[in-house]
Design a protein around this motif. Structure first.
Motif, short mmCIF file in Angstrom:
data_model
loop_
_atom_site.label_atom_id
_atom_site.label_comp_id
_atom_site.label_asym_id
_atom_site.label_seq_id
_atom_site.Cartn_x
_atom_site.Cartn_y
_atom_site.Cartn_z
N ALA A 91 -45.38 -44.63 9.15
CA ALA A 91 -46.41 -44.28 8.16
C ALA A 91 -46.82 -42.82 8.31
O ALA A 91 -47.35 -42.23 7.37
CB ALA A 91 -47.62 -45.20 8.32
N ASN A 171 -58.61 -40.78 13.28
CA ASN A 171 -60.04 -41.05 13.28
C ASN A 171 -60.29 -42.04 14.41
O ASN A 171 -59.48 -42.93 14.66
CB ASN A 171 -60.52 -41.60 11.93
N ASN A 183 -67.56 -43.56 13.74
CA ASN A 183 -66.23 -43.28 13.19
C ASN A 183 -66.14 -41.77 13.06
O ASN A 183 -66.84 -41.16 12.26
CB ASN A 183 -66.05 -43.95 11.83
N LYS A 206 -60.37 -48.18 17.34
CA LYS A 206 -59.14 -48.17 16.56
C LYS A 206 -59.05 -46.92 15.71
O LYS A 206 -60.04 -46.21 15.50
CB LYS A 206 -59.04 -49.42 15.68
N ASP A 208 -57.88 -45.84 11.93
CA ASP A 208 -57.57 -46.45 10.65
C ASP A 208 -56.49 -45.68 9.89
O ASP A 208 -55.94 -46.18 8.92
CB ASP A 208 -58.84 -46.55 9.79
N VAL A 209 -56.20 -44.47 10.37
CA VAL A 209 -55.08 -43.73 9.80
C VAL A 209 -53.77 -44.39 10.25
O VAL A 209 -52.83 -44.55 9.48
CB VAL A 209 -55.10 -42.25 10.24
N HIS A 210 -53.75 -44.77 11.53
CA HIS A 210 -52.56 -45.38 12.14
C HIS A 210 -52.96 -46.78 12.60
O HIS A 210 -53.44 -46.94 13.72
CB HIS A 210 -52.08 -44.52 13.30
N GLY B 34 -56.16 -52.22 6.38
CA GLY B 34 -57.15 -51.82 7.39
C GLY B 34 -57.46 -50.33 7.34
O GLY B 34 -57.74 -49.73 8.36
N SER B 35 -57.41 -49.75 6.14
CA SER B 35 -57.58 -48.30 6.03
C SER B 35 -58.98 -47.89 5.59
O SER B 35 -59.20 -46.72 5.28
CB SER B 35 -56.57 -47.75 5.01
N LEU B 37 -61.66 -47.06 6.87
CA LEU B 37 -62.34 -45.92 7.48
C LEU B 37 -61.36 -44.83 7.89
O LEU B 37 -61.68 -43.98 8.72
CB LEU B 37 -63.17 -46.38 8.68
N ALA B 38 -60.17 -44.83 7.29
CA ALA B 38 -59.19 -43.79 7.63
C ALA B 38 -59.70 -42.42 7.21
O ALA B 38 -59.28 -41.40 7.75
CB ALA B 38 -57.85 -44.09 6.96
N VAL B 39 -60.58 -42.41 6.22
CA VAL B 39 -61.23 -41.16 5.83
C VAL B 39 -62.72 -41.34 6.15
O VAL B 39 -63.42 -42.08 5.48
CB VAL B 39 -61.04 -40.86 4.33
N TYR B 46 -61.91 -35.68 4.32
CA TYR B 46 -61.69 -34.63 5.31
C TYR B 46 -62.10 -33.27 4.73
O TYR B 46 -61.41 -32.27 4.88
CB TYR B 46 -60.24 -34.60 5.80
N VAL B 54 -51.11 -39.32 4.90
CA VAL B 54 -50.35 -40.09 5.90
C VAL B 54 -51.13 -41.35 6.27
O VAL B 54 -52.35 -41.39 6.18
CB VAL B 54 -50.10 -39.26 7.19
N GLY B 55 -50.36 -42.34 6.69
CA GLY B 55 -50.96 -43.58 7.20
C GLY B 55 -52.04 -44.11 6.29
O GLY B 55 -51.89 -44.15 5.06
N GLY B 56 -53.14 -44.53 6.89
CA GLY B 56 -54.23 -45.15 6.15
C GLY B 56 -54.92 -44.21 5.17
O GLY B 56 -55.54 -44.66 4.21
N ILE B 57 -54.82 -42.90 5.41
CA ILE B 57 -55.45 -41.93 4.50
C ILE B 57 -54.87 -42.10 3.11
O ILE B 57 -55.57 -41.98 2.10
CB ILE B 57 -55.24 -40.49 5.01
N ARG B 58 -53.55 -42.38 3.06
CA ARG B 58 -52.89 -42.53 1.77
C ARG B 58 -53.55 -43.63 0.94
O ARG B 58 -53.82 -43.47 -0.24
CB ARG B 58 -51.42 -42.90 2.03
#
Ligand SMILES: [Cu+2]
Lengths: 276, 340
Positions: A91, A171, A183, A206, A208-210, B34-35, B37-39, B46, B54-58
């Motif tokens: 990802a 994050n 967070n 955790k 949340d990006v990865h 599970g994304s 809170l990726a941002v 950001y 990338v990843g959950g940000i997407r």
């Protein structure tokens, strides 16, 4: 039966000198690039190098009262251990590119001799007294898009330095119930964010990006705690004579309690096991 | 000029409703992956409109972009309706939809800033369902068929009542589903259709040991420290049976009262079909261990079922005549058809 054991047997923290350098670089770039270094979030001065790279047990014994007893033992996994599967890091291309070989899931790591790794073993009750937080700082590194180490333990008031060693964004999403959840984004490589905790608990952290990234942080109000190494062993030392409730907590299997009585200078034993 | 509903307004409303379904799916993806809170910041991501995808940000940032676009579409729809739509209640409906999408955006921001508190996240999910239903209603009531429809058949109280009960049952189910998702209870029961090999799972703390033994040994899932998630999860399954019963009852009543009406029977039969498909998707969600696509499709189909039930109820009201209406029609001052 497939057993996954990590290459380095003992949970070790990265040398504080490396952390200092990375923290300094991180800070400079943080203030240059963002100008967003809030006093709350990013430290004003980089962590001072300790006398030596502290390990959990060393940090624990450093502040222990004059006790001479200890409790040691092993956490075992009986029977066939679950098969660890490789994490899919695709990802984020940066994550995938930092590893030559597959990175295995770390929920359950059973050593060749049946030892269960990453179990928090701690004195849940029986320890009385005020224990000052040790000066030694603990590092939770985000490296290659996994947390190093997978489990960290520290005392109430002790500093946990969150470190981003990757050239991608993480994050850090902490899910405590007793302490304040947070967070925090760590978009800058080398960034360090110090945190302290007031309440005893073990909670998940955790990214949340990865979504594969998870780690557990144990906060204890006494210095008698350890995290099992690859052989499942642990040692709580510097205990005064007394009767203690010793708890073992694993992220997948839950918690077990044992009552152990030790006299001055005695080496008590405790054995925990799951599976079977 | 508010002389007649423009044909273009209907087409625009249809497009907006379809985009809203896409938005529900994109929002579902955020939770499924599970994304959430990726941002960590909001409304910017950001600090920018263009974070690294990338990843959950997407998932999280795409959801924000799609949501922004749907909010713009809704604003345009509301303004257009306000200028050209002759029926006051339709203009009001467009305004309500617009306010709903704004509230929904704020809830989305709030849930990020407050670190996904269950109450806020569940409300965000619940308002999403309401908003999609409002957009579907706008598409329906601006359609030429709606405008040309006549109240040909007599209205039956039982069909009306069951229709409303069905809507309520479906909505409660979407809330239960949201509650389950936002408490991380999606795999609190790892088998389907049975629950830990039984018709109903244990609900006592004594049963927790059995639950955890099965979880960790058979399914290699983390232990639960309370039976709560099992109860929440099972509530969603049990209520699914209630929803099915309500929808089937609606079909039976519709066939009994309006067997000749292709529209009524078709809509209620469609609702039954969708609920069955939804049960299958629910099963797939469990069997694939919350694989992202079936899980998110389950969320989106939930919205479609709710909208179908509401549209059925509304069309039924439009295309049937109440006793009072018939009485009014024979009275000296007729209600007239202009504002139907
Ligand atoms: Cu990360």
């Amino acid at each position: 039966m497939t057993v996954y054991a990590e290459e380095n047997g003992v949970l070790k923290f990265h040398g504080s000198r490396g952390v200092t350098t990375v923290a300094a670089v991180g800070l400079v770039s943080a203030s240059l690039l963002l100008g967003c270094a809030k006093e709350d979030d990013a430290r004003a001065d980089p962590p001072s190098p300790g006398p030596k790279a502290p390990s959990i047990t060393q940090a624990a014994t450093a502040t222990a009262t004059a006790g001479t007893a200890s409790i040691a033992g092993k956490v075992s996994f009986v029977g066939e251990a679950p098969v660890a599967s490789a994490l899919d890091l695709n990802a984020d291309p940066v994550c995938a590119s930092t590893h030559d070989s597959p990175v295995m899931g770390r929920d359950v790591i059973v050593g060749a001799d049946g030892g269960l790794k990453n179990v928090f073993v701690y004195v849940q009750s029986g320890a009385s007294g005020d224990y000052d937080a040790p000066d030694a700082e603990v590092v939770l590194d985000q490296k290659g898009c996994v947390y190093e180490p997978h489990a960290v333990a520290l005392q109430v008031g002790q500093t946990l330095n969150l470190l981003n060693s990757d050239s991608t964004t993480h994050n850090v999403h902490a899910l405590p119930e007793e302490n304040k959840p947070f967070n925090t984004s760590m978009p800058i490589p080398g960034m360090v964010i110090p945190k302290t905790f007031d309440e005893t608990e073990i909670f998940k952290v955790k990214c949340d990006v990865h979504p594969w990234m998870s780690s557990y942080v144990g906060v204890f109000d006494n210095p008698y705690f350890a995290i099992t190494g690859a052989d499942g062993s642990f040692k709580l030392s510097g205990l005064p004579a007394g009767t203690y409730t010793v708890a073992a907590r694993h992220e997948m299997y839950g918690e077990q309690l044992l009552e152990v009585t030790v006299g001055d200078g005695e080496a008590g034993e405790a054995a925990f096991s799951w599976g079977g | 000029m508010r002389t007649a509903t423009p044909r273009g307004l209907h087409r625009f409303a249809v497009v907006a409703a379809c985009c809203t379904l896409g938005l529900v799916f994109a929002g579902g993806l955020v939770t499924s992956t599970g994304s959430g809170l990726a941002v960590p910041d909001w409304p910017l991501s950001y600090g920018t409109l263009n974070p690294p995808m990338v990843g959950g940000i997407r998932y999280e940032h795409s959801h924000r972009l799609i949501a922004g676009s749907v909010a713009l579409l809704t604003t345009a729809l509301m303004l257009w309706a306000w200028r050209r739509e002759p029926r006051r209640w339709v203009r009001a409906l467009a305004l309500v939809a617009w306010v709903t999408v704004l509230v929904q955006a704020l809830l989305g921001g709030l849930t990020v800033l407050l670190l996904l508190p269950t109450a806020v996240s569940v409300t965000h999910g619940g308002v999403a369902q309401v908003f999609f239903t409002l957009m579907c209603l706008l598409a329906v009531v601006t359609s030429p068929r709606w405008l040309a429809a006549r109240a040909a058949e007599p209205s039956h109280a039982d069909v009306r009542a069951i229709g409303i009960v069905a809507v309520a049952c479906v909505y409660v189910q979407t809330l239960l589903g949201a509650w389950m998702r936002h408490t991380g209870a999606g795999l609190a029961i790892p088998d389907f259709p049975l629950s830990y090999g039984r018709v109903a799972p244990p609900f006592t703390s004594a049963g927790l040991d059995m639950v955890n033994a099965v979880r960790t040994r058979t399914y290699v899932l983390h232990y639960l420290d309370s039976i709560g998630p099992v109860a929440i999860h099972f509530a969603h399954r049990a209520w699914a049976a209630v929803v099915l019963a309500a929808i089937v009852t609606l079909l039976v009543a519709t066939v009994r009262r309006h067997g000749q009406s292709r529209l009524f029977v078709g809509l209620s039969a469609m609702a039954v079909g969708l609920v069955c498909a939804q049960a299958l998707l629910g099963g797939l969600t469990i069997w694939t261990r919350k694989s992202v696509i079936p899980t998110t499709a389950h969320v989106a189909l939930g919205s479609v079922i709710l909208a179908t039930a509401v549209v059925h109820a509304v069309i039924y009201r439009r295309c049937t005549t109440l006793e009072v209406d018939r009485a009014a029609a024979t009275a000296p001052v007729s209600r007239g058809a202009a504002h139907a």
